[in-house]
Design a protein around this motif. Structure first.
Motif, PDB file in Angstrom:
ATOM      1  N   GLN A   2      43.635  43.870  59.492  1.00 15.87           N
ATOM      2  CA  GLN A   2      44.067  44.003  58.087  1.00 15.87           C
ATOM      3  C   GLN A   2      43.597  42.834  57.213  1.00 15.87           C
ATOM      4  O   GLN A   2      43.784  42.872  56.009  1.00 15.87           O
ATOM      5  CB  GLN A   2      45.602  44.044  58.005  1.00 15.87           C
ATOM      6  N   ALA A   3      43.044  41.819  57.818  1.00 21.93           N
ATOM      7  CA  ALA A   3      42.796  40.598  57.048  1.00 21.93           C
ATOM      8  C   ALA A   3      41.558  40.719  56.154  1.00 21.93           C
ATOM      9  O   ALA A   3      40.640  41.489  56.423  1.00 21.93           O
ATOM     10  CB  ALA A   3      42.646  39.411  57.996  1.00 21.93           C
ATOM     11  N   HIS A   4      41.555  39.950  55.103  1.00 22.42           N
ATOM     12  CA  HIS A   4      40.417  39.906  54.180  1.00 22.42           C
ATOM     13  C   HIS A   4      40.462  38.554  53.487  1.00 22.42           C
ATOM     14  O   HIS A   4      41.453  37.810  53.628  1.00 22.42           O
ATOM     15  CB  HIS A   4      40.511  41.049  53.159  1.00 22.42           C
ATOM     16  N   MET A   5      39.410  38.242  52.724  1.00 19.67           N
ATOM     17  CA  MET A   5      39.416  36.978  51.981  1.00 19.67           C
ATOM     18  C   MET A   5      38.826  37.227  50.602  1.00 19.67           C
ATOM     19  O   MET A   5      37.717  37.755  50.485  1.00 19.67           O
ATOM     20  CB  MET A   5      38.611  35.911  52.722  1.00 19.67           C
ATOM     21  N   GLY A   6      39.572  36.866  49.576  1.00 14.83           N
ATOM     22  CA  GLY A   6      39.143  37.107  48.195  1.00 14.83           C
ATOM     23  C   GLY A   6      37.903  36.293  47.841  1.00 14.83           C
ATOM     24  O   GLY A   6      37.556  35.308  48.502  1.00 14.83           O
ATOM     25  N   LEU A   7      37.250  36.739  46.766  1.00 15.06           N
ATOM     26  CA  LEU A   7      36.033  36.082  46.293  1.00 15.06           C
ATOM     27  C   LEU A   7      36.357  34.641  45.855  1.00 15.06           C
ATOM     28  O   LEU A   7      37.284  34.426  45.087  1.00 15.06           O
ATOM     29  CB  LEU A   7      35.508  36.903  45.112  1.00 15.06           C
ATOM     30  N   HIS A   8      35.595  33.684  46.362  1.00 14.74           N
ATOM     31  CA  HIS A   8      35.855  32.271  46.031  1.00 14.74           C
ATOM     32  C   HIS A   8      34.556  31.480  46.194  1.00 14.74           C
ATOM     33  O   HIS A   8      33.590  31.969  46.757  1.00 14.74           O
ATOM     34  CB  HIS A   8      36.924  31.695  46.974  1.00 14.74           C
ATOM     35  N   GLN A   9      34.582  30.246  45.708  1.00 19.30           N
ATOM     36  CA  GLN A   9      33.490  29.305  45.962  1.00 19.30           C
ATOM     37  C   GLN A   9      33.989  28.250  46.933  1.00 19.30           C
ATOM     38  O   GLN A   9      35.167  27.908  46.909  1.00 19.30           O
ATOM     39  CB  GLN A   9      33.100  28.571  44.672  1.00 19.30           C
ATOM     40  N   GLY A  15      32.747  38.501  67.074  1.00 21.69           N
ATOM     41  CA  GLY A  15      33.688  39.619  67.156  1.00 21.69           C
ATOM     42  C   GLY A  15      33.338  40.723  66.178  1.00 21.69           C
ATOM     43  O   GLY A  15      32.159  40.956  65.882  1.00 21.69           O
ATOM     44  N   ASP A  16      34.380  41.395  65.666  1.00 22.22           N
ATOM     45  CA  ASP A  16      34.130  42.578  64.836  1.00 22.22           C
ATOM     46  C   ASP A  16      33.282  42.269  63.607  1.00 22.22           C
ATOM     47  O   ASP A  16      33.393  41.192  62.998  1.00 22.22           O
ATOM     48  CB  ASP A  16      35.470  43.188  64.389  1.00 22.22           C
ATOM     49  N   THR A  17      32.457  43.229  63.248  1.00 19.03           N
ATOM     50  CA  THR A  17      31.637  43.162  62.032  1.00 19.03           C
ATOM     51  C   THR A  17      32.545  43.125  60.806  1.00 19.03           C
ATOM     52  O   THR A  17      33.605  43.743  60.793  1.00 19.03           O
ATOM     53  CB  THR A  17      30.735  44.418  61.979  1.00 19.03           C
ATOM     54  N   CYS A  18      32.100  42.396  59.779  1.00 20.09           N
ATOM     55  CA  CYS A  18      32.847  42.447  58.508  1.00 20.09           C
ATOM     56  C   CYS A  18      31.926  42.885  57.385  1.00 20.09           C
ATOM     57  O   CYS A  18      30.702  42.821  57.502  1.00 20.09           O
ATOM     58  CB  CYS A  18      33.450  41.085  58.161  1.00 20.09           C
ATOM     59  N   LEU A  19      32.546  43.338  56.312  1.00 21.11           N
ATOM     60  CA  LEU A  19      31.815  43.558  55.065  1.00 21.11           C
ATOM     61  C   LEU A  19      32.003  42.300  54.239  1.00 21.11           C
ATOM     62  O   LEU A  19      33.112  41.977  53.805  1.00 21.11           O
ATOM     63  CB  LEU A  19      32.362  44.768  54.317  1.00 21.11           C
ATOM     64  N   PHE A  20      30.892  41.580  54.097  1.00 18.24           N
ATOM     65  CA  PHE A  20      30.876  40.288  53.408  1.00 18.24           C
ATOM     66  C   PHE A  20      30.329  40.523  52.009  1.00 18.24           C
ATOM     67  O   PHE A  20      29.360  41.262  51.842  1.00 18.24           O
ATOM     68  CB  PHE A  20      29.954  39.354  54.198  1.00 18.24           C
ATOM     69  N   ARG A  21      30.940  39.919  51.007  1.00 22.06           N
ATOM     70  CA  ARG A  21      30.475  40.103  49.632  1.00 22.06           C
ATOM     71  C   ARG A  21      29.963  38.771  49.109  1.00 22.06           C
ATOM     72  O   ARG A  21      30.591  37.737  49.325  1.00 22.06           O
ATOM     73  CB  ARG A  21      31.634  40.624  48.783  1.00 22.06           C
ATOM     74  N   ILE A  22      28.818  38.802  48.455  1.00 25.71           N
ATOM     75  CA  ILE A  22      28.295  37.548  47.889  1.00 25.71           C
ATOM     76  C   ILE A  22      27.700  37.810  46.513  1.00 25.71           C
ATOM     77  O   ILE A  22      27.059  38.843  46.284  1.00 25.71           O
ATOM     78  CB  ILE A  22      27.292  36.868  48.844  1.00 25.71           C
ATOM     79  N   THR A  52      27.616  41.213  42.471  1.00 30.41           N
ATOM     80  CA  THR A  52      27.733  40.873  43.890  1.00 30.41           C
ATOM     81  C   THR A  52      27.027  41.938  44.723  1.00 30.41           C
ATOM     82  O   THR A  52      26.763  43.031  44.251  1.00 30.41           O
ATOM     83  CB  THR A  52      29.209  40.818  44.335  1.00 30.41           C
ATOM     84  N   ARG A  53      26.707  41.559  45.968  1.00 30.16           N
ATOM     85  CA  ARG A  53      26.218  42.566  46.896  1.00 30.16           C
ATOM     86  C   ARG A  53      26.975  42.423  48.203  1.00 30.16           C
ATOM     87  O   ARG A  53      27.584  41.389  48.477  1.00 30.16           O
ATOM     88  CB  ARG A  53      24.707  42.449  47.104  1.00 30.16           C
ATOM     89  N   SER A  54      26.918  43.498  48.978  1.00 28.14           N
ATOM     90  CA  SER A  54      27.699  43.548  50.194  1.00 28.14           C
ATOM     91  C   SER A  54      26.759  43.518  51.393  1.00 28.14           C
ATOM     92  O   SER A  54      25.722  44.182  51.400  1.00 28.14           O
ATOM     93  CB  SER A  54      28.506  44.847  50.156  1.00 28.14           C
ATOM     94  N   LEU A  55      27.114  42.701  52.376  1.00 25.82           N
ATOM     95  CA  LEU A  55      26.312  42.574  53.601  1.00 25.82           C
ATOM     96  C   LEU A  55      27.237  42.824  54.775  1.00 25.82           C
ATOM     97  O   LEU A  55      28.417  42.503  54.703  1.00 25.82           O
ATOM     98  CB  LEU A  55      25.822  41.135  53.779  1.00 25.82           C
ATOM     99  N   ARG A  56      26.697  43.290  55.878  1.00 25.36           N
ATOM    100  CA  ARG A  56      27.479  43.362  57.098  1.00 25.36           C
ATOM    101  C   ARG A  56      27.164  42.142  57.930  1.00 25.36           C
ATOM    102  O   ARG A  56      25.989  41.860  58.184  1.00 25.36           O
ATOM    103  CB  ARG A  56      27.091  44.601  57.906  1.00 25.36           C
ATOM    104  N   LEU A  57      28.185  41.410  58.349  1.00 23.86           N
ATOM    105  CA  LEU A  57      27.973  40.297  59.273  1.00 23.86           C
ATOM    106  C   LEU A  57      28.543  40.696  60.627  1.00 23.86           C
ATOM    107  O   LEU A  57      29.737  40.978  60.753  1.00 23.86           O
ATOM    108  CB  LEU A  57      28.664  39.032  58.766  1.00 23.86           C
ATOM    109  N   VAL A  61      35.376  38.237  51.993  1.00 28.61           N
ATOM    110  CA  VAL A  61      35.307  39.252  53.049  1.00 28.61           C
ATOM    111  C   VAL A  61      36.186  40.423  52.629  1.00 28.61           C
ATOM    112  O   VAL A  61      37.404  40.284  52.495  1.00 28.61           O
ATOM    113  CB  VAL A  61      35.768  38.658  54.397  1.00 28.61           C
ATOM    114  N   ASP A  62      35.544  41.575  52.371  1.00 32.72           N
ATOM    115  CA  ASP A  62      36.296  42.749  51.891  1.00 32.72           C
ATOM    116  C   ASP A  62      37.134  43.356  53.011  1.00 32.72           C
ATOM    117  O   ASP A  62      38.278  43.712  52.806  1.00 32.72           O
ATOM    118  CB  ASP A  62      35.353  43.815  51.340  1.00 32.72           C
ATOM    119  N   ARG A  63      36.490  43.535  54.172  1.00 36.79           N
ATOM    120  CA  ARG A  63      37.277  44.076  55.283  1.00 36.79           C
ATOM    121  C   ARG A  63      36.551  43.935  56.606  1.00 36.79           C
ATOM    122  O   ARG A  63      35.352  43.642  56.651  1.00 36.79           O
ATOM    123  CB  ARG A  63      37.672  45.530  55.034  1.00 36.79           C
TER     124      ARG A  63
END
Ligand code: SIN
Ligand code: FE2
Length: 214
Positions: free
Chosen positions: A114-121, A138-145, A154-159, A178-180
């Motif tokens: 359930q965890a995520h991290m809001g957009l920040h610098q 571990g699990d892949t995330c949807l990373f936003r930059i 912004t664009r979304s990448l999978r890490l 990190v969106d999800r």
């Protein structure tokens, strides 16, 4: 030799760590967490808990609570110094950092499903000429930059597990989050979830040159 995908100071290294290297790094992280357990940081002022749990290793650790964001030398709950940075992380910094001084902090973020991290610098450091080196396990995330302004596109990448990214140059102060988490996407962590390791230089290195008098 790893050749990054490089765009404007953001370097991506898909598959930077192979599975045995990921397992070795996970073992090192597990021993850090045995000495400095994950805790739940809180937002400045409101005290609202983060969904991500955190710990650190190295001389300094990044913490957040009602008093604000900051670096400190001790775990906020145990009061003990952070464990030393594993040699493997120092070697990765040497390879990817392109910076002549060692990192001082490694933030360990743990994301459950359930965890995520809001957009920040990342801007609590004194030296922005040093990059931020980030590793995923571990699990892949949807990373936003995005860019250096919150309103920038912004664009979304999978890490995925084993991927590395470096935020340097004009991307050093890029907004990111990190969106999800895509649960079940990796078998590395027995209980699932994602670990992110962020290596940073915090203080300005001593730039005084030795005296040549006499
Ligand atoms: C962070 O910005 O501290 C974490 C980013 C990530 O989890 O990939
Ligand atoms: Fe960050």
């Amino acid at each position: 030799m790893h050749t990054p995908v490089d765009s404007g100071g953001l370097r991506l290294y898909p598959g930077y760590l192979d599975r045995p290297q990921q397992e070795a790094l996970l073992a090192a992280v597990d021993s850090v967490l045995a000495a400095a357990p994950l805790y739940t940081p809180r937002m400045p002022k409101s005290g609202r808990p983060f969904t991500v749990r955190m710990s650190n290793c190295g001389p300094l650790g990044w913490v957040s609570d009602e008093q604000g964001y900051r670096y400190q030398a001790t775990h906020p709950e145990s009061g003990r110094p952070w464990p030393p940075m594993p040699a493997l992380l120092l070697a990765i910094w040497d390879e990817l950092g392109r910076y002549p001084h060692p990192p001082e902090a490694c933030l360990i973020n743990f994301y459950d499903q359930q965890a995520h991290m809001g957009l920040h610098q990342d801007r609590d450091e004194q030296d922005f000429s040093a990059p931020v080196v980030s590793l995923s396990l571990g699990d892949t995330c949807l990373f936003r930059i995005g860019g250096t302004e919150r309103r920038d596109a912004t664009r979304s990448l999978r890490l995925a597990s084993g991927d590395a990214i470096v935020l340097g140059g004009s991307a050093r102060l890029a907004f990111h989050g990190v969106d999800r988490i895509i649960s079940g996407s990796s078998s590395l962590l027995a209980e699932g979830g994602r670990i992110n390791l962020t290596l940073r230089r915090v203080s300005q290195p001593d730039t005084k040159t030795p005296s040549v008098e006499g």
